[in-house]
Write an enzyme that holds these catalytic residues in place. Sequence first.
Site: not given
Lengths: 548, 158
Positions: A222, A226, A373-375, A438-439
């Site tokens: 995580h 950041y 989300h992370f895209h 996913r994946r």
Amino acid sequence: MNETLKVDRRDARLALAHIYVAFIALGLGGLAGLLQTLVRSGKFTLPANISYYTILTTHGVLLGLVLTTFFIIGFQFAAISRTAGTFSDRVRFWGWIGFWTMTFGTAMTAFFILTGQASVLYTFYAPLQAHPGFYLGLTLVVVGSWMSGFAMFAHYMKWKKEHPGQVSPLLTFMAVVNMVLWLVCTLGVAATVLIQLLPWSLGLVDRINILVSRTLFWYFGHPLVYFWLLPAYMIWYVVIPKVIGGKIFSDSLARLAFILFLIFSIPVGFHHQLLEPGIEPFWKYVQVVLTFMVVIPSLMTAFSMFATFEMYGRSKGTTGLFGWLRKLPWGDARFFAPFVGMVFFIPAGAGGIINASHQLDQVVHNTVWVTGHFHLTIATTVVLTFFGAAYWLIPHLSGRVMTKAMNRLAIIQTVVWAVGMCFMSGSMHFAGLLGAPRRSAFSTYGNSPQALEWIPYQIAQAVGGTILFIGIILVLVIVTNLAFFAPKGETEFPVGEAAESTERTPLVLENWKLWIGITVVLILIAYTIPFIDMIQNAPPGSKGYKLW
Amino acid sequence: MHMHKYEKVWLVFGIGCLFVFLTIVGVSAFAEGNQPPSCLTTIDPEKVDQTPPFNKPGLVKTGDNEYQLNIVASAFAYTPNQVEIPKGAKVTINVTSKDVIHGFEVVGTNINMMVEPGYVNSFTKTFDKTGEYTILCNEYCGAGHHMMTARIKVVDKQ
């Protein structure tokens, strides 16, 4: 132009070397991404028996680890050299050693992935067991980044010694915070790789403790995000105000936000493990609470950005609630690309809050919603900000200028990216809510009526992925032009100044013993008891499996 | 450190929302029992076939309208892969893995668990609606990962 405002040519070469590797990774990783979306549309199969999961591992490693780490370290070297002065030969030497260590590690990892010996995805969860060379390559990437980090610390300390009692330059301070964060969090992944995965893949030990390995990974996983995000924040806080012609809203609040990120981004890994056995729900909740604390510096950042924009607009005489919006330099790609990134961060942040909540995570965990989300976060907010920075950083370092035509192409690139991402990430979010995992390669799960519902969204993802790949081609054209073909000249490295009304920055913000101390205490509180539980109540370990 | 008045308002509002939100998550988890699956039972992953209840996987009636559904995950299948559940049954699903990490997602419900070798994971759910549900693996487990699936049929009681 004043001599001190320019990054020294020798430092520029070091920074550029990192940036070149980053953009090569973008091209290759982007191609892998395009292939994935095509496979998942169900209309396309990979030639020559190439596995979907090999491509997926390539995509994750190249874009999640290589593009980001190289760009960030290159950018930070340039930023520190620009604001805290030219490096000593020793610092630069270690920077190069770090660069070559990381590059060699990347090549080694890539070799084992592409030869199909490490289709374990970029999270490499045991007991899937990759070739030892894969883990060793990744270790070299991390070790190289440490060398560069220590080179940055050494330069910062030299500056402090030469300027006693003074507040360090804001960009340098921020880069140091980010490297401290990186150092503290990579200890976790280094521990699982060196103590667990490497000896186990070499056959020195038979079995591995799965939960300990995953927990060490997410202790790193995580804060990693950041580590990606903070350089984008550096650009927002320090560079963007100068680009638009305004001032930094507040130097001390910017530093405080970075310190809060350092403190609250590490003891939170359990929110990636919410649905996992073997961890008491109480400790999951403790870490969820800590996770949400990063909302505070995020809100501070949002406020600062819009305050800077509004202050600038009003200084140009605009009135009304939103009149200042008209004064922003929409035609300047250095502003426009990061600004679009900021806008995307609003839904991205809201999505993050959903993912980190116990009950909501249960609906979306490991669905393609998370990929969506992370895209938004990394692949839009962070990446568009990095592109926006590349548009002045590369010509600054290469001694060239961006032409009007390239600027226009960069504006088009940004729009293409935003449109492509709306298609791809948007349909990922919707498909995820229906349950699409996913994946996973294309599958109808035995013509399950539920699975058939989300297939149209996968076609939309392929449309989005194709548009995004066009965006990647455009940015590579621009970057190549800026590095090798643009007209020679001087390009500014924009560094903003704080608004006059803001007061002196308190020195306590640079009290590293205090902040690193608080960080360590929070990590100990969040992890000690559950970690001891995991070891004391450990089941028999697992042998390695190669199931691909 | 000076803070602008509007920034204070903004942060008080934001942090206020944060605490409301955390309270809702916390009350739902601790007072109403909506905790994520966090079973602490361990098992030897190489002896799953000999360890009860996984030596006889399947649906077991444990009480009036209460059931246990024990499922073994392995590359790339669930055992059993077809289950019939009477409508309205309260089912505790226990699942474990014989090899690598798998996922256990029942599409269209909030049943979603990580399945890890060495651990049993568990979640209880009442099936109120008849119909067919797809179970699928949502954690990468190897070449056949996307083929790993099973079905639950919720049927009217005879």
